[in-house]
Design an enzyme around this catalytic site. Structure first.
Site, PDB file in Angstrom:
ATOM      1  N   HIS A 145     -25.065  21.752  35.908  1.00  0.00           N
ATOM      2  CA  HIS A 145     -26.005  22.751  36.321  1.00  0.00           C
ATOM      3  C   HIS A 145     -25.713  24.047  37.045  1.00  0.00           C
ATOM      4  O   HIS A 145     -26.136  25.031  36.641  1.00  0.00           O
ATOM      5  CB  HIS A 145     -27.118  21.967  37.395  1.00  0.00           C
ATOM      6  CG  HIS A 145     -27.853  20.749  36.895  1.00  0.00           C
ATOM      7  ND1 HIS A 145     -27.807  19.814  37.552  1.00  0.00           N
ATOM      8  CD2 HIS A 145     -28.761  20.927  35.911  1.00  0.00           C
ATOM      9  CE1 HIS A 145     -28.565  18.897  36.956  1.00  0.00           C
ATOM     10  NE2 HIS A 145     -29.079  19.454  35.954  1.00  0.00           N
ATOM     11  N   SER A 191     -27.385  14.085  35.675  1.00  0.00           N
ATOM     12  CA  SER A 191     -27.803  13.600  37.255  1.00  0.00           C
ATOM     13  C   SER A 191     -27.952  12.147  37.180  1.00  0.00           C
ATOM     14  O   SER A 191     -27.712  11.529  38.031  1.00  0.00           O
ATOM     15  CB  SER A 191     -28.999  14.210  37.637  1.00  0.00           C
ATOM     16  OG  SER A 191     -28.915  15.774  37.552  1.00  0.00           O
ATOM     17  N   LYS A 215     -42.341  10.877  38.785  1.00  0.00           N
ATOM     18  CA  LYS A 215     -41.023  10.206  38.915  1.00  0.00           C
ATOM     19  C   LYS A 215     -40.772  10.051  40.551  1.00  0.00           C
ATOM     20  O   LYS A 215     -41.340  10.545  41.179  1.00  0.00           O
ATOM     21  CB  LYS A 215     -40.098  11.255  38.385  1.00  0.00           C
ATOM     22  CG  LYS A 215     -39.887  11.205  37.034  1.00  0.00           C
ATOM     23  CD  LYS A 215     -38.654  12.083  36.542  1.00  0.00           C
ATOM     24  CE  LYS A 215     -38.283  12.268  35.193  1.00  0.00           C
ATOM     25  NZ  LYS A 215     -37.357  12.958  34.794  1.00  0.00           N
ATOM     26  N   ARG A 226     -26.309  20.267  25.997  1.00  0.00           N
ATOM     27  CA  ARG A 226     -24.955  19.397  26.205  1.00  0.00           C
ATOM     28  C   ARG A 226     -24.439  18.911  24.811  1.00  0.00           C
ATOM     29  O   ARG A 226     -23.001  18.861  24.507  1.00  0.00           O
ATOM     30  CB  ARG A 226     -25.097  18.358  27.274  1.00  0.00           C
ATOM     31  CG  ARG A 226     -24.965  18.700  28.599  1.00  0.00           C
ATOM     32  CD  ARG A 226     -25.264  17.409  29.315  1.00  0.00           C
ATOM     33  NE  ARG A 226     -26.886  17.008  29.010  1.00  0.00           N
ATOM     34  CZ  ARG A 226     -27.510  15.978  29.638  1.00  0.00           C
ATOM     35  NH1 ARG A 226     -27.247  15.529  30.924  1.00  0.00           N
ATOM     36  NH2 ARG A 226     -28.676  15.747  29.212  1.00  0.00           N
TER      37      ARG A 226
HETATM   38  O1  PNS Z   1     -33.864  18.329  34.377  1.00  0.00           O
HETATM   39  P1  PNS Z   1     -35.004  18.047  33.573  1.00  0.00           P
HETATM   40  O2  PNS Z   1     -35.571  16.702  34.034  1.00  0.00           O
HETATM   41  O3  PNS Z   1     -34.354  17.763  32.022  1.00  0.00           O
HETATM   42  O4  PNS Z   1     -36.140  19.200  33.300  1.00  0.00           O
HETATM   43  C1  PNS Z   1     -37.244  19.095  32.438  1.00  0.00           C
HETATM   44  C2  PNS Z   1     -38.432  20.238  32.808  1.00  0.00           C
HETATM   45  C3  PNS Z   1     -38.507  20.320  34.398  1.00  0.00           C
HETATM   46  C4  PNS Z   1     -37.483  21.534  32.411  1.00  0.00           C
HETATM   47  C5  PNS Z   1     -39.451  20.055  31.927  1.00  0.00           C
HETATM   48  O5  PNS Z   1     -39.916  18.755  32.206  1.00  0.00           O
HETATM   49  C6  PNS Z   1     -40.583  20.713  32.609  1.00  0.00           C
HETATM   50  O6  PNS Z   1     -40.891  21.841  32.569  1.00  0.00           O
HETATM   51  N1  PNS Z   1     -41.776  20.094  33.154  1.00  0.00           N
HETATM   52  C7  PNS Z   1     -43.005  20.893  33.490  1.00  0.00           C
HETATM   53  C8  PNS Z   1     -44.069  20.345  32.915  1.00  0.00           C
HETATM   54  C9  PNS Z   1     -44.553  21.152  31.505  1.00  0.00           C
HETATM   55  O7  PNS Z   1     -44.534  22.406  31.681  1.00  0.00           O
HETATM   56  N2  PNS Z   1     -44.615  20.492  30.452  1.00  0.00           N
HETATM   57  C10 PNS Z   1     -44.883  21.252  29.114  1.00  0.00           C
HETATM   58  C11 PNS Z   1     -43.519  21.216  28.247  1.00  0.00           C
HETATM   59  S1  PNS Z   1     -43.491  19.737  27.449  1.00  0.00           S
END
Ligand code: PNS
Length: 166
Positions: free
Chosen positions: A17, A129, A41, A90
């Site tokens: 990150h 993570s 979560k 990745r």
């Molecule tokens: O580190 P992560 O868990 O891969 O991040 C995922 C994240 C936070 C980028 C994604 O889940 C997100 O933007 N969630 C917010 C909800 C949202 O906007 N959902 C619509 C897109 S599917």
């Protein structure tokens, strides 16, 4: 001013990150790293702890803001007048999920939020993570995965004595 957002769970932030953060900050004027406060979560670290971790880990980068959000990324981006989201890729396994999220965000935002991908540096391409947490929980060495102060915080959460780590 070119603003961008790097959203994520960051539970905990890894060297992967931080690599994306440094590289993204070097190509925009202001990078907001925003932690999703996901009520579905059960994270290892609270949002407040993750904010502190990211603030400490990025303290030498001048154009960074650390924040958190709940709900939709597109709403947060609109409220903060941000039109570019950054995500790291990745491996090909990330691609399908990231493609779907990026397309969804583009449609949901009526083309006001686009996503730009940075390819994770080779040395961090295996890092996640969840992998860090699994290694740490069973006493594995995570020193090559996270900054030292985050390593201490992770072991502390699991009650692992750092001196006994293999
Ligand atoms: O580190 P992560 O868990 O891969 O991040 C995922 C994240 C936070 C980028 C994604 O889940 C997100 O933007 N969630 C917010 C909800 C949202 O906007 N959902 C619509 C897109 S599917």
């Amino acid at each position: 001013m070119k603003k961008a957002i790097y959203p994520g769970s960051f539970d905990p932030p890894t060297l992967g990150h931080l690599d994306i953060i440094k590289r993204a900050a070097s190509v925009c004027d202001e990078l907001t790293v925003s932690i999703l406060n996901n009520i579905e979560k059960k994270p290892l670290f609270s949002v407040e702890e993750r904010v502190k971790m990211l603030e400490e880990a990025t303290k030498d980068i001048p154009n960074i803001k650390i924040d958190s959000f709940s709900g939709l990324l597109v709403d947060y981006a609109r409220e903060n007048d941000i039109h570019v989201a950054i995500r790291g890729l990745r491996a090909i396994t990330d691609f399908e999920y990231e493609l779907q999220v990026a397309q969804t965000n583009r449609i949901l935002s009526k083309e006001q939020l686009d996503t730009m991908f940075l390819i994770t540096s080779l040395e961090y391409s295996y890092l996640s993570s969840s992998g860090v947490k699994e290694m740490a929980r069973f006493g594995g060495d995570i020193s090559m995965c996270v900054p030292e102060f985050i390593m201490d915080m992770v072991y502390q959460k699991y009650g692992i004595d750092k001196s006994k780590v293999k």
